[in-house]
Write a protein that holds these residues in place. Sequence first.
Motif, PDB file in Angstrom:
ATOM      1  N   ARG B  49       0.819  -1.222   0.000  1.00  0.00           N
ATOM      2  CA  ARG B  49       0.000   0.000   0.000  1.00  0.00           C
ATOM      3  C   ARG B  49       0.843   1.257   0.000  1.00  0.00           C
ATOM      4  O   ARG B  49       0.313   2.366   0.023  1.00  0.00           O
ATOM      5  CB  ARG B  49      -0.889   0.018   1.247  1.00  0.00           C
ATOM      6  CG  ARG B  49      -2.266  -0.589   1.017  1.00  0.00           C
ATOM      7  CD  ARG B  49      -3.014  -0.673   2.325  1.00  0.00           C
ATOM      8  NE  ARG B  49      -3.192   0.652   2.927  1.00  0.00           N
ATOM      9  CZ  ARG B  49      -3.375   0.849   4.231  1.00  0.00           C
ATOM     10  NH1 ARG B  49      -3.350  -0.156   5.067  1.00  0.00           N
ATOM     11  NH2 ARG B  49      -3.566   2.068   4.689  1.00  0.00           N
ATOM     12  N   THR B  50       2.160   1.104   0.010  1.00  0.00           N
ATOM     13  CA  THR B  50       3.013   2.274   0.212  1.00  0.00           C
ATOM     14  C   THR B  50       3.548   2.840  -1.100  1.00  0.00           C
ATOM     15  O   THR B  50       3.914   2.093  -2.004  1.00  0.00           O
ATOM     16  CB  THR B  50       4.184   1.893   1.141  1.00  0.00           C
ATOM     17  OG1 THR B  50       3.634   1.532   2.404  1.00  0.00           O
ATOM     18  CG2 THR B  50       5.153   3.048   1.323  1.00  0.00           C
ATOM     19  N   ILE B  51       3.595   4.156  -1.171  1.00  0.00           N
ATOM     20  CA  ILE B  51       4.230   4.839  -2.295  1.00  0.00           C
ATOM     21  C   ILE B  51       5.275   5.777  -1.697  1.00  0.00           C
ATOM     22  O   ILE B  51       4.946   6.633  -0.870  1.00  0.00           O
ATOM     23  CB  ILE B  51       3.202   5.629  -3.122  1.00  0.00           C
ATOM     24  CG1 ILE B  51       2.093   4.687  -3.624  1.00  0.00           C
ATOM     25  CG2 ILE B  51       3.897   6.325  -4.307  1.00  0.00           C
ATOM     26  CD1 ILE B  51       0.847   5.397  -4.110  1.00  0.00           C
ATOM     27  N   ALA B  80       5.411  18.224  -1.823  1.00  0.00           N
ATOM     28  CA  ALA B  80       4.328  18.632  -2.732  1.00  0.00           C
ATOM     29  C   ALA B  80       3.880  17.442  -3.571  1.00  0.00           C
ATOM     30  O   ALA B  80       2.688  17.186  -3.736  1.00  0.00           O
ATOM     31  CB  ALA B  80       4.780  19.786  -3.624  1.00  0.00           C
ATOM     32  N   MET B  81       4.840  16.684  -4.106  1.00  0.00           N
ATOM     33  CA  MET B  81       4.470  15.483  -4.871  1.00  0.00           C
ATOM     34  C   MET B  81       3.692  14.513  -4.002  1.00  0.00           C
ATOM     35  O   MET B  81       2.696  13.923  -4.425  1.00  0.00           O
ATOM     36  CB  MET B  81       5.731  14.783  -5.361  1.00  0.00           C
ATOM     37  CG  MET B  81       6.057  15.079  -6.799  1.00  0.00           C
ATOM     38  SD  MET B  81       7.352  13.975  -7.386  1.00  0.00           S
ATOM     39  CE  MET B  81       6.441  12.920  -8.504  1.00  0.00           C
ATOM     40  N   THR B  83       1.911  15.204  -1.449  1.00  0.00           N
ATOM     41  CA  THR B  83       0.570  15.773  -1.244  1.00  0.00           C
ATOM     42  C   THR B  83      -0.340  15.394  -2.407  1.00  0.00           C
ATOM     43  O   THR B  83      -1.476  14.953  -2.202  1.00  0.00           O
ATOM     44  CB  THR B  83       0.653  17.318  -1.121  1.00  0.00           C
ATOM     45  OG1 THR B  83       1.441  17.635   0.022  1.00  0.00           O
ATOM     46  CG2 THR B  83      -0.721  17.940  -0.993  1.00  0.00           C
ATOM     47  N   GLY B  84       0.179  15.554  -3.623  1.00  0.00           N
ATOM     48  CA  GLY B  84      -0.616  15.211  -4.807  1.00  0.00           C
ATOM     49  C   GLY B  84      -1.040  13.753  -4.798  1.00  0.00           C
ATOM     50  O   GLY B  84      -2.179  13.411  -5.122  1.00  0.00           O
ATOM     51  N   ILE B  85      -0.118  12.877  -4.421  1.00  0.00           N
ATOM     52  CA  ILE B  85      -0.423  11.437  -4.401  1.00  0.00           C
ATOM     53  C   ILE B  85      -1.451  11.124  -3.314  1.00  0.00           C
ATOM     54  O   ILE B  85      -2.463  10.465  -3.546  1.00  0.00           O
ATOM     55  CB  ILE B  85       0.865  10.619  -4.157  1.00  0.00           C
ATOM     56  CG1 ILE B  85       1.837  10.820  -5.314  1.00  0.00           C
ATOM     57  CG2 ILE B  85       0.534   9.136  -3.970  1.00  0.00           C
ATOM     58  CD1 ILE B  85       3.235  10.267  -5.053  1.00  0.00           C
ATOM     59  N   ARG B  87      -3.569  13.028  -1.772  1.00  0.00           N
ATOM     60  CA  ARG B  87      -4.902  13.611  -1.929  1.00  0.00           C
ATOM     61  C   ARG B  87      -5.784  12.808  -2.881  1.00  0.00           C
ATOM     62  O   ARG B  87      -6.996  12.805  -2.739  1.00  0.00           O
ATOM     63  CB  ARG B  87      -4.800  15.058  -2.418  1.00  0.00           C
ATOM     64  CG  ARG B  87      -4.253  16.017  -1.379  1.00  0.00           C
ATOM     65  CD  ARG B  87      -5.216  16.204  -0.214  1.00  0.00           C
ATOM     66  NE  ARG B  87      -4.717  17.179   0.734  1.00  0.00           N
ATOM     67  CZ  ARG B  87      -5.359  18.308   1.063  1.00  0.00           C
ATOM     68  NH1 ARG B  87      -6.526  18.600   0.532  1.00  0.00           N
ATOM     69  NH2 ARG B  87      -4.830  19.137   1.931  1.00  0.00           N
ATOM     70  N   VAL B  88      -5.169  12.159  -3.871  1.00  0.00           N
ATOM     71  CA  VAL B  88      -6.010  11.340  -4.757  1.00  0.00           C
ATOM     72  C   VAL B  88      -6.087   9.890  -4.277  1.00  0.00           C
ATOM     73  O   VAL B  88      -6.985   9.158  -4.679  1.00  0.00           O
ATOM     74  CB  VAL B  88      -5.567  11.397  -6.244  1.00  0.00           C
ATOM     75  CG1 VAL B  88      -5.840  12.773  -6.821  1.00  0.00           C
ATOM     76  CG2 VAL B  88      -4.115  11.012  -6.438  1.00  0.00           C
ATOM     77  N   LEU B  89      -5.165   9.464  -3.430  1.00  0.00           N
ATOM     78  CA  LEU B  89      -5.188   8.087  -2.914  1.00  0.00           C
ATOM     79  C   LEU B  89      -5.069   8.120  -1.381  1.00  0.00           C
ATOM     80  O   LEU B  89      -4.056   7.715  -0.811  1.00  0.00           O
ATOM     81  CB  LEU B  89      -4.028   7.277  -3.506  1.00  0.00           C
ATOM     82  CG  LEU B  89      -4.004   7.082  -5.017  1.00  0.00           C
ATOM     83  CD1 LEU B  89      -2.703   6.415  -5.459  1.00  0.00           C
ATOM     84  CD2 LEU B  89      -5.194   6.244  -5.488  1.00  0.00           C
ATOM     85  N   ARG B  92      -3.712   5.117   0.751  1.00  0.00           N
ATOM     86  CA  ARG B  92      -2.345   4.605   0.610  1.00  0.00           C
ATOM     87  C   ARG B  92      -1.455   5.256   1.661  1.00  0.00           C
ATOM     88  O   ARG B  92      -1.804   6.290   2.230  1.00  0.00           O
ATOM     89  CB  ARG B  92      -1.769   4.906  -0.786  1.00  0.00           C
ATOM     90  CG  ARG B  92      -2.599   4.401  -1.935  1.00  0.00           C
ATOM     91  CD  ARG B  92      -2.768   2.897  -1.946  1.00  0.00           C
ATOM     92  NE  ARG B  92      -3.176   2.439  -3.258  1.00  0.00           N
ATOM     93  CZ  ARG B  92      -4.449   2.428  -3.700  1.00  0.00           C
ATOM     94  NH1 ARG B  92      -5.428   2.814  -2.906  1.00  0.00           N
ATOM     95  NH2 ARG B  92      -4.737   2.028  -4.924  1.00  0.00           N
ATOM     96  N   GLU B 119      -0.939  17.512   6.146  1.00  0.00           N
ATOM     97  CA  GLU B 119      -1.029  16.398   5.191  1.00  0.00           C
ATOM     98  C   GLU B 119      -0.684  15.108   5.925  1.00  0.00           C
ATOM     99  O   GLU B 119       0.271  15.045   6.691  1.00  0.00           O
ATOM    100  CB  GLU B 119      -0.037  16.598   4.031  1.00  0.00           C
ATOM    101  CG  GLU B 119      -0.263  17.841   3.189  1.00  0.00           C
ATOM    102  CD  GLU B 119      -1.522  17.808   2.326  1.00  0.00           C
ATOM    103  OE1 GLU B 119      -2.110  16.717   2.156  1.00  0.00           O
ATOM    104  OE2 GLU B 119      -1.925  18.882   1.853  1.00  0.00           O
TER     105      GLU B 119
END
Lengths: 373, 258
Positions: B49-51, B80-81, B83-85, B87-89, B92, B119
Amino acid sequence: MSKELWKGNEAIAEAAVRAGLQAYFGYPITPQTEILEYLSRRMPELGRAFVQAESELGAINMVYGAACTGSRVMSSSSSPGVSLMMEGLSYIAGTEVPAVLVNVMRGGPGLGNIAPAQSDYNQAVHGGGHGDYPRIVLAPASVQEAIDLMGLSFDLAEKYRMICMVILDGSVGQMMEPAEMPEMKPIVDRKFEWATNGAIDRERRILSSIYINPPAEEVANFRLGKRWQEVQANEVRYKEYFLDDAEFVIVGFGTAGRVALSAVRTARSEGIKVGLLRPITVSPYPYEVIDQLAGRVSGFLVTEMNMGQMYDDVRLAVRGRVPVEFYGRTGGVVPFPDEILGEIHRIAAGHWSREADPRVSWQTRMADVISEK
Amino acid sequence: MTTLAPNNLVYDRPEGFTETPTHYCPGCTHGVAHRLIAEVLEEMNLIPRTIGVAPVGCAVFAYNYFDTDFVEAPHGRAPAMATGIKRVLPDRIVFTYQGDGDLASIGMGEIVHAAARGENLTVIFINNANFGMTGGQMAPTTLPGMKTTSSPNGRDVETQGYPIRMAEMLATLDGVGYCVRRSLHDPKNIRLAKKAIRMAFETQARGLGFSMVELLSTCPTNWGMTPVSSLKFVEEHMMPAYPLGDYKVGAAVATIKI
Ligand SMILES: Cc1ncc(C[n+]2csc(CCOP(=O)(O)OP(=O)(O)O)c2C)c(N)n1
Ligand code: SF4
Ligand SMILES: [Mg+2]
C-alpha cells in the motif's frame, strides 16, 4: 443541452470537472483566479481533491504527484506563475505522465500587468523547462472553444503521456459568452500500466525522470521524439476562413485570430480576397497547411498579441517563398479590428514590406500608434 | 550470495527491500535509515500500500532499494508530490525521504506548508549537516565553524547564517501530529530511531496528521572522517546542536501503543 451564459475561466473549470477532473492544485493569480475559486467550491462538493498550494512550485509538483497515480489532474495559472512551474513541467515531461495546465496569459515580461496578452507563446511552444521535450499546446479563441478543448486536453495528455497546455488570454478568461457544456462524464480508473498507485497484487513500479546513463537518456529522448511525430501526424487542428479563393492570408491564434476574423469579414464585404488561418493546436503547429498555402497565395500577415513569436513558425513553413508581414500589439494591449483592416488595405494595395524582417518596418509604423495613454 | 543455514542466520534482508547492493559510501547511515523504514513497513504490513517519494541528494536512488511503488521528485519538492499522491489516494501510505539540502534549503516552502496543512504524510529527514551528493557544500544545517567545500574557513554565522532546527520549527505547526529527532550513531539510538519511524507511520495510518522523524546521520566521505570518527562526531558535535527529543506528539498519537 442548451446554451448558457458562461464566464471563460469558470467555463474552463466546469468543463474540466465534467471531463472527469480528479484533482486540482493551484495558486491565485489574475487573470485566472476564477478557475481556482470555482474549483475550490466545486471539487469538494463532488468529493474530489482541491488544494490551494503554497506557490506555483508547490502546485505543479502536486500535479506531478497526482499525475503519477494515473488520475486526471490539472493546474492553472497566468504568465509569472507559469514561469515558476517550468521546473515541474520538465519533470512531468521526462517522467512521461499526463497533465493539463491552463495559462491565462497576461502582459509581460516581469510582473507586467493583468491585461490580455499572448507573449508566452514561445515559452509554451518552444521553450519553458529544460531538456528536450515535446508538449501539446491548444489555443482557444472563444468560451465555447475553451470548453471543448478542455475535454480534448485530458484525452490528448493521456493518449500521448504528455503535458497538454491550454493557452488563452485574459479576455477569453474574463469574457461572458453563451456556450454549451458537455454532459458530466463519470470518473473512470483508466488502469494505466505505468501508474504508481500502490503495488497491490502486482509488481512494484517506479516513475522517475532520471536516466543516469547518457545512452539511456538518448533512447528516452528518441522515444519522446517518435511520439511527437505521431502527434504531429494526427493532432494538428486549425480553423480556416475564406481560404478557398484568398490572395493573401492572415494567420492568428486565440484572441488575435478572433479580432482578425472581424477585419477579414469587413475586407471581404469590400471585395478584398483575404483569408484567415487560425491555428487551434499551436503545438503541433499547422506547418503543412501554411506550406501548401505558400505555394499559391501572394503573402501572409501574421497577427499576434506579442512582438512576433508565432511569426517565426509561419516563416519556417513559408521558407521565403512569399512575404510574411507582421502586425502585433503587446504588453496587454488588444488590437482593434480596424487596425488589422488597415494592414489588409495596405497589403491589398500592394505595399509589401521589403526588408528581411518585416517586424522592423512594423515597429517603425507603430511609432505613431503606441503611446502611454 | 552465500546462503547460510537458517539456524545460523541472525541478520537478513527485510521484505521491504529489493536485492540491490548499496551505493552509499562505507559508514554512511543513509543505509541504516533505509533498513529501518523497510523493517517498519514490513512489520506493519504496509508494503503493497506504500508509495515512496525519493529526493534529489545521495538518496536519489532510494527507489532502487524499497520493494514498494516509488516516484522521484525534483529537488526539495517531495512533500508537494507526496501531497498530490495522498490527496487522490488517501488510503495509501505515502512517505518522503529527504536530505537537509533537499528539505531545509531548496524545499523549505514545500515542507513547511505540507506540515501546516496537516497532510497525512510521513517524512524521514536525514540531517547530515551538508550537501552530500554534490560533494559536501554547506547546508542550512551545517554547524557553526564546520568546514565544507563552500565554507572552507568554517561556517561563519555572521555571513553564512545559523543552523536551522527543523524538528523544533515544524513542531510549532498545528497540522503536525508527530515530530521528533533521533540519531543513528549507535545501536541504542538506532533502536529508538526505528521506534520513532514506526510511530510516524502509525500516525499516518490513523490519519492523525503530518509526521516527521529527523535523523542525525553521518557523511564520512565529505566530512573527511573514518566511519567510526564520524559516528563520534554525531554524538559529540551534532547532538548538542540538534538535541534528540520528541518535539511534538499529538494527544491522539500519544495513545498509540506499539
Ligand atoms: C534545482 C536543483 N538545484 C540543485 C541541484 C543539485 N543538487 C543535487 S543534490 C543537492 C544537495 C543534496 O543535499 P542533501 O539534500 O543534504 O542530501 P544528501 O546528499 O546530503 O543526502 C544539490 C544541491 C539539483 N539537482 N536541482
Ligand atoms: S556522500 Fe555522504 S551522504 Fe552521500 S553516500 Fe557518501 S557518506 Fe553518505
Ligand atoms: Mg545532506
